[in-house]
Design a protein around this motif. Structure first.
Motif, short mmCIF file in Angstrom:
data_model
loop_
_atom_site.label_atom_id
_atom_site.label_comp_id
_atom_site.label_asym_id
_atom_site.label_seq_id
_atom_site.Cartn_x
_atom_site.Cartn_y
_atom_site.Cartn_z
N ALA A 149 32.51 17.04 42.10
CA ALA A 149 31.81 15.84 42.53
C ALA A 149 30.42 15.75 41.92
CB ALA A 149 31.70 15.81 44.05
N VAL A 150 29.85 16.91 41.56
CA VAL A 150 28.50 16.93 40.99
C VAL A 150 28.54 16.77 39.48
CG1 VAL A 150 26.44 18.36 40.69
CG2 VAL A 150 27.68 18.40 42.86
N ILE A 151 29.54 17.37 38.83
CA ILE A 151 29.55 17.44 37.38
C ILE A 151 30.34 16.33 36.72
CG2 ILE A 151 31.59 18.88 37.00
CD1 ILE A 151 28.12 19.38 35.41
N ILE A 152 31.25 15.66 37.46
CA ILE A 152 32.05 14.58 36.87
C ILE A 152 31.11 13.50 36.32
CG2 ILE A 152 33.66 12.71 37.36
CD1 ILE A 152 35.00 15.41 37.23
N GLY A 153 31.38 13.10 35.08
CA GLY A 153 30.55 12.10 34.42
C GLY A 153 29.50 12.69 33.50
N GLU A 154 29.21 14.00 33.67
CA GLU A 154 28.26 14.67 32.78
C GLU A 154 28.96 15.09 31.49
OE1 GLU A 154 25.07 15.10 33.26
OE2 GLU A 154 24.98 14.30 35.32
N LYS A 155 28.18 15.31 30.44
CA LYS A 155 28.74 15.79 29.18
C LYS A 155 28.98 17.30 29.28
CE LYS A 155 27.30 12.22 25.98
NZ LYS A 155 26.83 11.93 24.62
N ILE A 156 29.84 17.80 28.39
CA ILE A 156 30.22 19.21 28.45
C ILE A 156 29.01 20.12 28.24
CG2 ILE A 156 30.81 19.33 25.98
CD1 ILE A 156 33.08 21.25 26.79
N GLN A 157 27.97 19.63 27.53
CA GLN A 157 26.78 20.44 27.34
C GLN A 157 26.12 20.79 28.66
OE1 GLN A 157 27.67 17.77 25.65
NE2 GLN A 157 26.78 17.65 23.61
N ALA A 158 26.27 19.93 29.66
CA ALA A 158 25.67 20.20 30.97
C ALA A 158 26.37 21.34 31.67
CB ALA A 158 25.71 18.94 31.83
N LEU A 159 27.65 21.53 31.39
CA LEU A 159 28.42 22.60 32.03
C LEU A 159 28.29 23.91 31.27
CD1 LEU A 159 30.25 22.88 34.49
CD2 LEU A 159 32.21 22.49 33.00
N PHE A 160 28.23 23.83 29.92
CA PHE A 160 28.10 25.02 29.08
C PHE A 160 26.98 24.80 28.07
CE2 PHE A 160 32.64 24.75 30.29
CZ PHE A 160 32.72 25.91 31.03
N PRO A 161 25.71 24.87 28.52
CA PRO A 161 24.59 24.50 27.65
C PRO A 161 24.40 25.41 26.44
CG PRO A 161 23.81 25.47 29.71
CD PRO A 161 25.28 25.25 29.86
N GLY A 162 24.75 26.69 26.54
CA GLY A 162 24.47 27.60 25.43
C GLY A 162 25.65 27.95 24.57
N HIS A 163 26.80 27.36 24.83
CA HIS A 163 28.03 27.73 24.12
C HIS A 163 28.26 26.75 22.96
CE1 HIS A 163 28.38 29.66 28.04
NE2 HIS A 163 29.17 30.54 27.47
N HIS A 164 27.49 26.93 21.90
CA HIS A 164 27.57 26.01 20.77
C HIS A 164 28.90 26.04 20.03
CE1 HIS A 164 23.39 25.14 21.46
NE2 HIS A 164 23.07 26.43 21.33
N PRO A 165 29.54 27.21 19.81
CA PRO A 165 30.86 27.19 19.15
C PRO A 165 31.88 26.33 19.90
CG PRO A 165 29.98 29.41 19.15
CD PRO A 165 29.08 28.59 20.02
N LEU A 166 31.86 26.38 21.23
CA LEU A 166 32.78 25.57 22.03
C LEU A 166 32.47 24.09 21.83
CD1 LEU A 166 34.90 25.12 24.24
CD2 LEU A 166 33.10 25.50 25.93
N GLN A 167 31.21 23.72 21.89
CA GLN A 167 30.83 22.32 21.72
C GLN A 167 31.17 21.81 20.32
OE1 GLN A 167 26.66 22.08 22.78
NE2 GLN A 167 26.98 23.28 24.64
N GLU A 168 30.98 22.66 19.32
CA GLU A 168 31.29 22.25 17.95
C GLU A 168 32.79 22.04 17.76
OE1 GLU A 168 29.63 25.31 15.57
OE2 GLU A 168 27.54 24.75 15.97
N LEU A 169 33.60 22.90 18.36
CA LEU A 169 35.06 22.76 18.22
C LEU A 169 35.54 21.50 18.92
CD1 LEU A 169 37.50 24.11 16.97
CD2 LEU A 169 37.81 25.42 19.08
N VAL A 170 34.97 21.19 20.08
CA VAL A 170 35.33 19.95 20.78
C VAL A 170 34.97 18.74 19.91
CG1 VAL A 170 34.77 18.49 22.76
CG2 VAL A 170 35.16 20.93 23.09
N ALA A 171 33.82 18.80 19.25
CA ALA A 171 33.36 17.67 18.44
C ALA A 171 34.22 17.45 17.20
CB ALA A 171 31.91 17.91 18.02
N GLN A 172 34.98 18.46 16.78
CA GLN A 172 35.81 18.33 15.58
C GLN A 172 37.13 17.61 15.84
OE1 GLN A 172 36.28 22.27 13.91
NE2 GLN A 172 34.06 22.60 13.78
N HIS A 173 37.49 17.40 17.11
CA HIS A 173 38.70 16.66 17.48
C HIS A 173 39.97 17.31 16.91
CE1 HIS A 173 35.97 12.83 17.76
NE2 HIS A 173 35.62 13.79 18.62
N VAL A 174 40.02 18.63 16.94
CA VAL A 174 41.19 19.35 16.42
C VAL A 174 41.65 20.38 17.45
CG1 VAL A 174 40.55 19.05 14.00
CG2 VAL A 174 39.72 21.05 15.25
#
Length: 600
Positions: free
Chosen positions: A273-298
């Motif tokens: 209820a708190v995190i719905i609507g936030e971007k994934i960076q808000a849930l995992f702020p320091g996990h750049h490899p995860l964010q980069e892989l999500v951004a690649q759409h693969v």
């Protein structure tokens, strides 16, 4: 209360009872999304039963009381309908507190106005009994709020149907019969009620809308019994996903979180209820490899570490993007699998392999030293003694070898002592016996031990460590470390040089310095020493070293919680520093507390 049943009231009462039965069936057997439809049917039952009783009433007072009861169901129908549709179409992120307040305010206000209408007539401006028909009927004149609430009712119904139509167009074929059933159920009573409001009333003041819900109940019954409606409601989301051991996170095209299951809430320590609507960076702020892989759409997978007590948790995150018409990216689903046990086991195996490799290296070094450094001087001694025993050497010749034998035996003794200390320590056979002792006394004993050797080379030994410099460490290890460092200093000093032992005390640590004015250490050898490489260099009088002295010192100092470092310039001398814990004024011993042992 008195009632006079007729065909219309009897039909509604039976339909109301059937609706309650269907509502109980849904609430008992199905998931929470569908249970909201059961609650909706319960509200409908309140309306239908209340109106059935109203049609069987003969007095205005009784009719007005029953219409108040009816409005408990009527007023709540639109808001319960919308909550059901929002959940059914997967829009849970909308159900935040502000929207719920907005949805529930008009119904609750309507109920209050209906129950207090006789004091303000804002909902009904006038009420009377019409006896012109086959049975008495309530004749009402709508007030301003009646029309406002009717607009709200139809707006909610229309909004729900609009959401259903959107989902119907995108739904998989397996779900389409569900959407058709719900749409048809909603349209039938809506159409009947529109006719009533447009004054198209075949039966006069009789409202046919509740009767329409008999048809709705019939349609839902077919859906439940024949189509097994709601058995395949996005149960993948509501049942299967919720009980999965893996965390499930769903993102939209803008990397916003639109869904997370209960396990994902546990993993992230965040409520949906708190995190719905936030971007994934808000849930995992320091996990750049995860964010980069999500951004690649693969499709892909990445490991992440999440801090936790008492130890970190490790997860493998599998990412599966999904596309509309195979080209338009619409979001991704992330599956979090806990691999902490496998990761911990792997790290433990790696650590054990590294320890085994280190032990093998220790073994190799020990055998290398024994085969070279100890074998040569002992071989020389054995050969001289053999020659003497066979009377090949004269007594005078034997005496000429005594200085060489003295040097070799002294070197072999130092080597053997260092080798025993070092190998014992490396093989985890050394027991720490940390006590409080006076560093000045240890340095003084070492200087007395080296006095003859230093005097022979013309080197001055000075102990400038203040008396009562108390430290907390293993006295034997520190004694061995100072002895090795002083030996090394003497080895690389010339006639006229000076070796000074000094110490600076601070509240936490005492820094010891062994400084000499000798030849200094070349930079390449400094690097080897700090990297614990085993090597030896001949001294100013061709003295041979063991190659283990500094390695032993570094190991002993670090085991006692200190650190060691070197400053040196070629031709200017060297300074060996190491730190030890300063002795506290009070120490804790097994069995109790003891004061600073100055008198030990």
């Amino acid at each position: 209360m008195t009632f006079k049943l007729n065909a219309f009231s009897l039909a509604l009462l039976l339909a109301g009872l059937a609706t309650i039965y269907m509502s109980a069936l849904i609430l008992k057997r199905l998931g929470w999304t569908v249970r909201w439809f059961g609650i909706l049917m319960l509200a409908l039952a309140v309306w239908v039963l209340g109106y059935g009783a109203e049609l069987a009433s003969t007095t205005l007072e009784q009719m007005l009381f029953l219409i108040k009861v009816e409005y408990i169901g009527i007023a709540l129908i639109p808001v319960i309908w919308m909550i059901f549709i929002i959940k059914f179409t997967g829009k849970e992120k909308w159900l935040h507190n502000k929207l719920l307040y907005l949805l529930f305010t008009p119904p609750l206000f309507t109920i209050i106005l209906v129950w207090t209408n006789k004091w303000h007539h804002f909902h009904y401006t006038a009420t009377k009994v019409d006896n012109s028909g086959p049975f008495p009927l309530l004749d009402i004149t709508p007030g301003p709020w009646y029309y406002i609430f009717t607009g709200y009712f139809y707006m909610m119904l229309a909004w729900g149907i609009y959401l259903m139509l959107i989902r119907f167009r995108k739904a998989d074929p397996i779900y389409q019969k569900q959407y058709k059933t719900i749409l048809l159920s909603a349209l039938v009573p809506w159409g009947i009620n529109v006719m009533y409001l447009m004054d198209i009333r075949p039966l006069g003041h009789v409202d046919l809308t509740p009767y329409a819900f008999i048809i709705t109940g019939f349609i839902i019954s077919i859906g439940l019994l024949h189509f097994k409606l709601f058995d395949i409601i996005p149960i993948a989301r509501e049942k299967v996903i919720e009980v999965m051991e893996e965390g499930v996170l769903v993102l939209d095209a803008f990397k916003r979180i639109i869904y997370m299951n209960a396990e994902m809430e546990h993993i992230s320590a965040r409520q949906s209820a708190v995190i719905i609507g936030e971007k994934i960076q808000a849930l995992f702020p320091g996990h750049h490899p995860l964010q980069e892989l999500v951004a690649q759409h693969v499709n892909g997978a990445v490991e992440i570490t999440i801090p936790d007590e008492p130890e970190n948790r490790y997860y493998e995150v599998k990412i599966s993007p999904f596309f509309e018409k195979s080209v338009i990216y619409t979001g991704a689903i992330l599956l979090f699998q806990d691999i902490t046990d496998q990761k911990t086991a792997g790290l433990k195996l790696k650590q054990q392999a590294e320890e085994l490799l280190a032990l093998n290296q220790v073994k190799d070094k020990i055998f290398s030293v024994i085969s070279h450094d100890m074998r040569t001087p002992l071989g020389n001694l054995w050969e001289i003694l053999r020659l003497m025993d066979e009377e090949i050497l004269t007594e005078e010749e034997f005496k000429s070898f005594i200085p060489l034998l003295h040097t070799n035996i002294g070197y072999t003794y130092d080597l053997l002592e260092n080798l025993l200390h070092w190998s014992k320590s490396q093989l985890k056979g050394d027991i720490m016996r940390q006590t409080v002792f006076d560093l000045h006394t240890v340095a003084e004993k070492n200087n007395l031990f080296f006095e003859t050797k230093a005097h022979k080379k013309g080197i001055q030994l000075l102990n400038e460590i203040p008396e009562q410099t108390k430290v907390f460490a293993d006295a034997e290890m520190i004694h061995s470390s100072i002895r090795n460092l002083v030996t090394n200093a003497i080895k690389f000093c010339n006639n006229g040089d000076t070796i000074i032992l000094s110490a600076t005390t601070a509240p936490d640590f005492t820094t010891v310095c062994i400084q000499d004015t000798g030849v200094g250490i070349p930079p390449e050898n400094l690097d080897k020493l700090m990297n614990q490489a085993s090597f030896t260099t001949r001294g100013t009088e061709n003295e041979q070293g063991t190659g283990l002295g500094f390695i032993l010192c570094k190991d002993f100092i670090e085991k006692n919680g200190g650190r060691i470092w070197i400053e040196s310039e070629v031709g200017q001398g060297s300074r060996f520093y190491f730190t030890l814990r300063t002795a506290p004024t009070t120490i804790y011993l097994p069995g109790g507390i003891a004061n600073h042992p100055d008198n030990n």
